[in-house]
Write a protein that holds these residues in place. Sequence first.
Motif, PDB file in Angstrom:
ATOM      1  N   TRP A 113       0.849  -1.198   0.000  1.00  0.00           N
ATOM      2  CA  TRP A 113       0.000   0.000   0.000  1.00  0.00           C
ATOM      3  C   TRP A 113       0.879   1.240   0.000  1.00  0.00           C
ATOM      4  CZ3 TRP A 113      -5.190  -0.362  -0.661  1.00  0.00           C
ATOM      5  CH2 TRP A 113      -5.914   0.829  -0.580  1.00  0.00           C
ATOM      6  N   GLY A 114       0.619   2.155  -0.905  1.00  0.00           N
ATOM      7  CA  GLY A 114       1.406   3.377  -1.001  1.00  0.00           C
ATOM      8  C   GLY A 114       2.671   3.222  -1.832  1.00  0.00           C
ATOM      9  N   LYS A 115       2.897   2.042  -2.364  1.00  0.00           N
ATOM     10  CA  LYS A 115       4.100   1.771  -3.173  1.00  0.00           C
ATOM     11  C   LYS A 115       3.779   1.905  -4.656  1.00  0.00           C
ATOM     12  CE  LYS A 115       6.244   0.610   0.553  1.00  0.00           C
ATOM     13  NZ  LYS A 115       7.045   1.540   1.251  1.00  0.00           N
ATOM     14  N   GLU A 116       4.807   2.132  -5.452  1.00  0.00           N
ATOM     15  CA  GLU A 116       4.641   2.245  -6.901  1.00  0.00           C
ATOM     16  C   GLU A 116       4.471   0.875  -7.528  1.00  0.00           C
ATOM     17  OE1 GLU A 116       7.909   4.287  -8.765  1.00  0.00           O
ATOM     18  OE2 GLU A 116       6.943   6.222  -8.480  1.00  0.00           O
ATOM     19  N   ARG A 117       3.697   0.852  -8.624  1.00  0.00           N
ATOM     20  CA  ARG A 117       3.604  -0.360  -9.432  1.00  0.00           C
ATOM     21  C   ARG A 117       3.482   0.066 -10.886  1.00  0.00           C
ATOM     22  NH1 ARG A 117      -1.763  -3.473  -7.742  1.00  0.00           N
ATOM     23  NH2 ARG A 117      -0.196  -5.045  -7.930  1.00  0.00           N
ATOM     24  N   GLU A 118       3.908  -0.821 -11.777  1.00  0.00           N
ATOM     25  CA  GLU A 118       3.852  -0.521 -13.200  1.00  0.00           C
ATOM     26  C   GLU A 118       2.537  -1.036 -13.777  1.00  0.00           C
ATOM     27  OE1 GLU A 118       7.476  -2.297 -14.752  1.00  0.00           O
ATOM     28  OE2 GLU A 118       8.366  -0.301 -14.765  1.00  0.00           O
ATOM     29  N   ASN A 134       0.884   4.992  -7.969  1.00  0.00           N
ATOM     30  CA  ASN A 134       0.967   4.722  -6.545  1.00  0.00           C
ATOM     31  C   ASN A 134      -0.212   3.849  -6.144  1.00  0.00           C
ATOM     32  OD1 ASN A 134       2.508   5.148  -4.281  1.00  0.00           O
ATOM     33  ND2 ASN A 134       1.377   6.939  -3.618  1.00  0.00           N
ATOM     34  N   PHE A 135       0.034   2.756  -5.440  1.00  0.00           N
ATOM     35  CA  PHE A 135      -1.043   1.875  -4.980  1.00  0.00           C
ATOM     36  C   PHE A 135      -1.664   2.517  -3.748  1.00  0.00           C
ATOM     37  CE2 PHE A 135      -2.526  -2.664  -5.035  1.00  0.00           C
ATOM     38  CZ  PHE A 135      -3.499  -2.510  -4.069  1.00  0.00           C
ATOM     39  N   ASP A 136      -2.718   3.293  -3.972  1.00  0.00           N
ATOM     40  CA  ASP A 136      -3.421   3.972  -2.879  1.00  0.00           C
ATOM     41  C   ASP A 136      -4.916   3.777  -3.084  1.00  0.00           C
ATOM     42  OD1 ASP A 136      -4.033   5.669  -4.992  1.00  0.00           O
ATOM     43  OD2 ASP A 136      -2.830   7.323  -4.247  1.00  0.00           O
ATOM     44  N   GLU A 137      -5.717   4.407  -2.252  1.00  0.00           N
ATOM     45  CA  GLU A 137      -7.163   4.207  -2.343  1.00  0.00           C
ATOM     46  C   GLU A 137      -7.717   4.669  -3.689  1.00  0.00           C
ATOM     47  OE1 GLU A 137     -11.352   4.953   0.016  1.00  0.00           O
ATOM     48  OE2 GLU A 137      -9.487   5.440   1.020  1.00  0.00           O
TER      49      GLU A 137
END
Length: 78
Positions: free
Chosen positions: A13-18, A32-35
């Motif tokens: 959570w809160g980390k980057e993903r492609e 950003n993996f967020d809500e």
Amino acid sequence: LALKAPKFIGDFWGKEREVHDGGPAGPIKKVNFDEAYFMESVEKPMAKVVKGAIPVPKPPTTLEERKALAAYVKSLSK
């Protein structure tokens, strides 16, 4: 290709993903993996497809159910 559920394990959570922006053939972009990203992914599965993943159809859920799901997934992140 086998369909696999995302691994909601570890510190995500809160980390980057492609993702592929605009569908599986779209250009690669980092998000950003967020809500906001999670909710968009559930509501519009083709908007940003995780690199290497197969998009799935939108589940028939209410906004309240999607928010509860987002809270649960966030609780899995360490």
